[in-house]
Design a protein around this motif. Structure first.
Motif, PDB file in Angstrom:
ATOM      1  N   ALA A  19     145.870 102.474  37.687  1.00 36.86           N
ATOM      2  CA  ALA A  19     146.138 102.479  39.125  1.00 36.86           C
ATOM      3  C   ALA A  19     145.411 103.622  39.826  1.00 36.86           C
ATOM      4  CB  ALA A  19     147.640 102.572  39.382  1.00 36.86           C
ATOM      5  N   PHE A  20     145.291 104.761  39.160  1.00 40.13           N
ATOM      6  CA  PHE A  20     144.712 105.943  39.800  1.00 40.13           C
ATOM      7  C   PHE A  20     143.369 106.346  39.181  1.00 40.13           C
ATOM      8  CE2 PHE A  20     149.339 106.184  40.402  1.00 40.13           C
ATOM      9  CZ  PHE A  20     149.386 106.231  41.793  1.00 40.13           C
ATOM     10  N   ALA A  21     142.747 105.408  38.449  1.00 35.00           N
ATOM     11  CA  ALA A  21     141.451 105.699  37.819  1.00 35.00           C
ATOM     12  C   ALA A  21     140.396 106.022  38.874  1.00 35.00           C
ATOM     13  CB  ALA A  21     141.010 104.502  36.977  1.00 35.00           C
ATOM     14  N   GLN A  22     139.592 107.049  38.575  1.00 33.47           N
ATOM     15  CA  GLN A  22     138.523 107.479  39.470  1.00 33.47           C
ATOM     16  C   GLN A  22     137.137 107.122  38.933  1.00 33.47           C
ATOM     17  OE1 GLN A  22     139.128 108.999  42.520  1.00 33.47           O
ATOM     18  NE2 GLN A  22     141.280 108.515  42.066  1.00 33.47           N
ATOM     19  N   ASN A  23     137.080 106.703  37.683  1.00 32.26           N
ATOM     20  CA  ASN A  23     135.779 106.370  37.088  1.00 32.26           C
ATOM     21  C   ASN A  23     135.972 105.373  35.950  1.00 32.26           C
ATOM     22  OD1 ASN A  23     136.489 107.979  34.657  1.00 32.26           O
ATOM     23  ND2 ASN A  23     136.178 109.743  36.037  1.00 32.26           N
ATOM     24  N   TYR A  24     134.862 104.914  35.399  1.00 29.41           N
ATOM     25  CA  TYR A  24     134.890 103.906  34.349  1.00 29.41           C
ATOM     26  C   TYR A  24     135.582 104.427  33.089  1.00 29.41           C
ATOM     27  CZ  TYR A  24     133.114 100.396  31.035  1.00 29.41           C
ATOM     28  OH  TYR A  24     132.995  99.418  30.083  1.00 29.41           O
ATOM     29  N   PRO A  53     137.809  91.791  38.791  1.00 31.09           N
ATOM     30  CA  PRO A  53     136.965  91.728  39.993  1.00 31.09           C
ATOM     31  C   PRO A  53     137.123  92.960  40.887  1.00 31.09           C
ATOM     32  CG  PRO A  53     138.020  89.605  39.612  1.00 31.09           C
ATOM     33  CD  PRO A  53     138.656  90.582  38.657  1.00 31.09           C
ATOM     34  N   ILE A  54     138.332  93.521  40.953  1.00 33.18           N
ATOM     35  CA  ILE A  54     138.553  94.734  41.751  1.00 33.18           C
ATOM     36  C   ILE A  54     137.822  95.913  41.117  1.00 33.18           C
ATOM     37  CG2 ILE A  54     140.304  96.383  42.540  1.00 33.18           C
ATOM     38  CD1 ILE A  54     142.256  94.029  42.697  1.00 33.18           C
ATOM     39  N   PHE A  55     137.975  96.068  39.801  1.00 31.28           N
ATOM     40  CA  PHE A  55     137.274  97.150  39.107  1.00 31.28           C
ATOM     41  C   PHE A  55     135.758  96.984  39.226  1.00 31.28           C
ATOM     42  CE2 PHE A  55     141.110  97.137  36.035  1.00 31.28           C
ATOM     43  CZ  PHE A  55     141.836  97.954  36.899  1.00 31.28           C
ATOM     44  N   LYS A  56     135.295  95.742  39.126  1.00 34.07           N
ATOM     45  CA  LYS A  56     133.849  95.480  39.202  1.00 34.07           C
ATOM     46  C   LYS A  56     133.303  95.911  40.552  1.00 34.07           C
ATOM     47  CE  LYS A  56     130.520  91.839  37.996  1.00 34.07           C
ATOM     48  NZ  LYS A  56     129.503  92.094  39.024  1.00 34.07           N
ATOM     49  N   GLY A  57     134.052  95.602  41.631  1.00 30.60           N
ATOM     50  CA  GLY A  57     133.612  95.981  42.961  1.00 30.60           C
ATOM     51  C   GLY A  57     133.732  97.475  43.218  1.00 30.60           C
ATOM     52  N   ASN A  58     134.840  98.066  42.771  1.00 31.03           N
ATOM     53  CA  ASN A  58     135.071  99.497  43.036  1.00 31.03           C
ATOM     54  C   ASN A  58     134.132 100.405  42.254  1.00 31.03           C
ATOM     55  OD1 ASN A  58     137.119  98.736  44.708  1.00 31.03           O
ATOM     56  ND2 ASN A  58     138.790  99.421  43.394  1.00 31.03           N
ATOM     57  N   PHE A  59     133.773  99.995  41.018  1.00 28.69           N
ATOM     58  CA  PHE A  59     132.978 100.870  40.150  1.00 28.69           C
ATOM     59  C   PHE A  59     131.604 100.284  39.820  1.00 28.69           C
ATOM     60  CE2 PHE A  59     137.496 101.705  39.296  1.00 28.69           C
ATOM     61  CZ  PHE A  59     137.560 103.069  39.563  1.00 28.69           C
ATOM     62  N   HIS A  60     131.241  99.157  40.463  1.00 27.10           N
ATOM     63  CA  HIS A  60     129.920  98.535  40.302  1.00 27.10           C
ATOM     64  C   HIS A  60     129.612  98.260  38.827  1.00 27.10           C
ATOM     65  CE1 HIS A  60     129.423  99.591  44.510  1.00 27.10           C
ATOM     66  NE2 HIS A  60     129.676 100.864  44.215  1.00 27.10           N
ATOM     67  N   LEU A  61     130.515  97.546  38.167  1.00 27.00           N
ATOM     68  CA  LEU A  61     130.400  97.275  36.739  1.00 27.00           C
ATOM     69  C   LEU A  61     129.556  96.033  36.476  1.00 27.00           C
ATOM     70  CD1 LEU A  61     134.118  97.850  35.647  1.00 27.00           C
ATOM     71  CD2 LEU A  61     132.290  99.544  35.859  1.00 27.00           C
ATOM     72  N   SER A  62     128.874  96.031  35.333  1.00 24.42           N
ATOM     73  CA  SER A  62     128.176  94.833  34.867  1.00 24.42           C
ATOM     74  C   SER A  62     129.146  93.963  34.076  1.00 24.42           C
ATOM     75  CB  SER A  62     126.997  95.225  33.972  1.00 24.42           C
ATOM     76  OG  SER A  62     127.471  95.795  32.758  1.00 24.42           O
ATOM     77  N   PHE A  63     128.725  92.731  33.763  1.00 21.92           N
ATOM     78  CA  PHE A  63     129.563  91.879  32.924  1.00 21.92           C
ATOM     79  C   PHE A  63     129.733  92.495  31.525  1.00 21.92           C
ATOM     80  CE2 PHE A  63     128.258  88.333  35.861  1.00 21.92           C
ATOM     81  CZ  PHE A  63     129.523  88.084  36.339  1.00 21.92           C
ATOM     82  N   GLY A  64     128.695  93.174  31.048  1.00 20.16           N
ATOM     83  CA  GLY A  64     128.802  93.839  29.758  1.00 20.16           C
ATOM     84  C   GLY A  64     129.865  94.922  29.763  1.00 20.16           C
ATOM     85  N   MET A 121     138.112 106.434  32.853  1.00 18.49           N
ATOM     86  CA  MET A 121     139.574 106.335  32.988  1.00 18.49           C
ATOM     87  C   MET A 121     140.040 104.893  32.806  1.00 18.49           C
ATOM     88  SD  MET A 121     140.450 109.021  36.068  1.00 18.49           S
ATOM     89  CE  MET A 121     142.236 108.770  35.890  1.00 18.49           C
ATOM     90  N   LEU A 122     139.223 103.940  33.237  1.00 14.89           N
ATOM     91  CA  LEU A 122     139.570 102.534  32.992  1.00 14.89           C
ATOM     92  C   LEU A 122     139.633 102.252  31.500  1.00 14.89           C
ATOM     93  CD1 LEU A 122     137.388 100.627  35.646  1.00 14.89           C
ATOM     94  CD2 LEU A 122     139.809 101.243  35.812  1.00 14.89           C
ATOM     95  N   LEU A 123     138.692 102.818  30.747  1.00 12.95           N
ATOM     96  CA  LEU A 123     138.695 102.623  29.295  1.00 12.95           C
ATOM     97  C   LEU A 123     139.952 103.237  28.667  1.00 12.95           C
ATOM     98  CD1 LEU A 123     134.939 103.384  28.504  1.00 12.95           C
ATOM     99  CD2 LEU A 123     136.062 101.151  28.396  1.00 12.95           C
ATOM    100  N   VAL A 124     140.348 104.427  29.150  1.00 12.42           N
ATOM    101  CA  VAL A 124     141.550 105.077  28.624  1.00 12.42           C
ATOM    102  C   VAL A 124     142.794 104.239  28.937  1.00 12.42           C
ATOM    103  CG1 VAL A 124     143.058 107.087  28.856  1.00 12.42           C
ATOM    104  CG2 VAL A 124     140.591 107.402  28.709  1.00 12.42           C
ATOM    105  N   GLY A 125     142.884 103.736  30.169  1.00 13.58           N
ATOM    106  CA  GLY A 125     144.023 102.897  30.547  1.00 13.58           C
ATOM    107  C   GLY A 125     144.108 101.648  29.698  1.00 13.58           C
TER     108      GLY A 125
END
Length: 419
Positions: free
Chosen positions: A99-104, A40-51, A106-110
């Motif tokens: 923790a320090f991701a700036q974009n989607y 939910p935090i990532f979804k709000g911070n990076f405006h992610l879809s459920f997909g 980086m989330l994938l890499v983490g």
């Protein structure tokens, strides 16, 4: 018989090792659960879809699912006790990236780094748990698994009380837990290597085979894979989307939804304790029957009840369905004796891979329809438990001194071949 079995002090040492392995499993899976609970935090911070949320889970879990069987196959031939802290180190680096991701991206890499860390950690730590079992394989796997499941249950709680108030970067604080795990795993790796060499000098390899054809064994493994699919596709609907379901369907607050997810995951941790020891006594097949098919009436009811009943049903479902994995894993290890690492890697990998695939498929389905519809579709998955009827009955002797010796030598035989 080895001195480790005859000597109570040595026996107590193996129990401490089993407890240490379970604790490290808790720390490892806690790091992973922080990733999922932070959706939910990532979804709000990076405006992610459920997909996109589902794709995060898929990347995290597919790295583990593809690598774990390969890691297990390799370590069956050349055990790597000190790979355990290496796996934890890679997981820790993944958490720092998140923790320090700036974009989607980086989330994938983490997420991928967390998957790689798990692929290294699980096969060898599962072998370590079997080594410290004293022949009670189901009990050992349950103790080992309960640590992991308890760690998974902590994610939502830590997100609710630490990360939500302080933000995404506070994930970095949990690397301290990873550092503690690295130190502990280094000690466990040393015990693993030294203990194995000591016993190998006193024992020749003991082989145990089942009177089953390759076709029968292959069919049984296929059934176990399908049962694992039903379990982890259903669990993916809870672990990845339960918070969103509660927030949308019942309009609960995010913090309350995280606490309800914690209750479910805590029930999963508690249920894990049941499957192994009960399977040691009554047989793995009976436990698999009850744990998967037994929850079907409850999952069918879940999408149509009020919030208090939803929470109560989810707790019971988690408690019952969690008992399946230890029974499935030990049953598979008994089908393929001497392949502890490969079997552990395969089924841990399937758990991750199928969970990730389930999360991606269900996320895309939720984008096209609704979260409510996803829960209605998933409610029928435990019906695959009927496939349990195709599993052969494996009659094992009661755990005794001979079984303990066989189990110990079976696990340790590859260690001596390295010398």
């Amino acid at each position: 018989m080895s001195e480790a079995i005859r000597n109570p002090k040595e026996n107590s040492a193996t129990y401490r090792v089993l407890g240490g392995a379970s604790l490290c499993h808790m720390l490892n899976d806690m790091l992973q659960s922080l990733f999922v609970a932070a959706y939910p935090i990532f979804k709000g911070n990076f405006h992610l879809s459920f997909g996109q949320i589902g794709a995060l889970t898929l990347v995290f879990q597919i790295t583990a699912s593809l690598l774990q069987p390969l890691v297990g196959l390799y370590t069956d031939r050349r055990p790597q006790p000190y790979s355990l802290p290496v796996g934890m180190t890679i997981s820790m680096s993944g958490l720092l990236v998140l923790a320090f991701a700036q974009n989607y991206g980086m989330l994938l890499v983490g997420g991928a780094l967390l998957g790689v860390g798990s692929s290294i950690f699980h096969p060898e730590s599962s072998r370590l748990a079997r080594l410290a079992s004293g022949g009670a394989h189901g009990m050992a796997q349950s103790v080992f698994q309960v640590g992991g499941n308890f760690g998974s249950s902590l994610g939502p709680l830590l997100i609710a009380f630490v990360v939500l108030p302080q933000g995404q970067k506070s994930l970095a604080w949990f690397t301290l837990a990873a550092l503690f795990g690295i130190v502990l795993l280094t000690g466990l790796g040393h015990w693993y290597k030294q203990h194995g060499q000591a016993i190998q000098k006193k024992h020749a390899a003991v082989k145990h085979t089942l009177n089953l054809s390759r076709k029968r064994i292959g069919g049984a493994l296929a059934v176990l894979i399908m049962l694992t699919l039903s379990k982890y596709f259903y669990l993916a609907s809870i672990t990845s989307y339960y918070v969103f379901y509660l927030m949308q369907h019942f309009h609960t607050g995010e913090r309350d939804a995280q606490l309800y997810l914690f209750l479910f995951l805590a029930a999963v941790a508690a249920g894990t304790v049941i499957g192994g020891p009960v399977g040691d006594r009554i047989g793995r097949k009976k436990v698999i029957w009850i744990s998967i098919l037994g929850v079907l009436p409850l999952t069918l009811l879940l999408p149509y009840v009020a919030l208090p009943v939803t929470v109560a049903l989810s707790v019971v479902i988690g408690l019952v369905i969690a008992s399946a994995f230890s029974a499935i894993l030990v049953y598979a290890q008994e089908l393929l004796p001497g392949r502890v690492g490969m079997v552990s890697g395969l089924f841990f990998g399937l758990a991750f891979g199928l969970g990730g695939l389930g999360a991606a498929v269900l996320g895309a389905l939720a984008d096209r329809t609704s979260i409510d519809f996803v829960y209605k579709v998933c409610s029928v998955l435990p019906a695959l438990g009927l496939l349990t009827g195709f599993l052969p009955d494996i009659h094992k002797p009661d755990v005794g001194e001979e079984a303990e010796t066989m189990a110990t030598v079976e696990v340790l035989a590859p260690l001596g071949s390295e010398e």
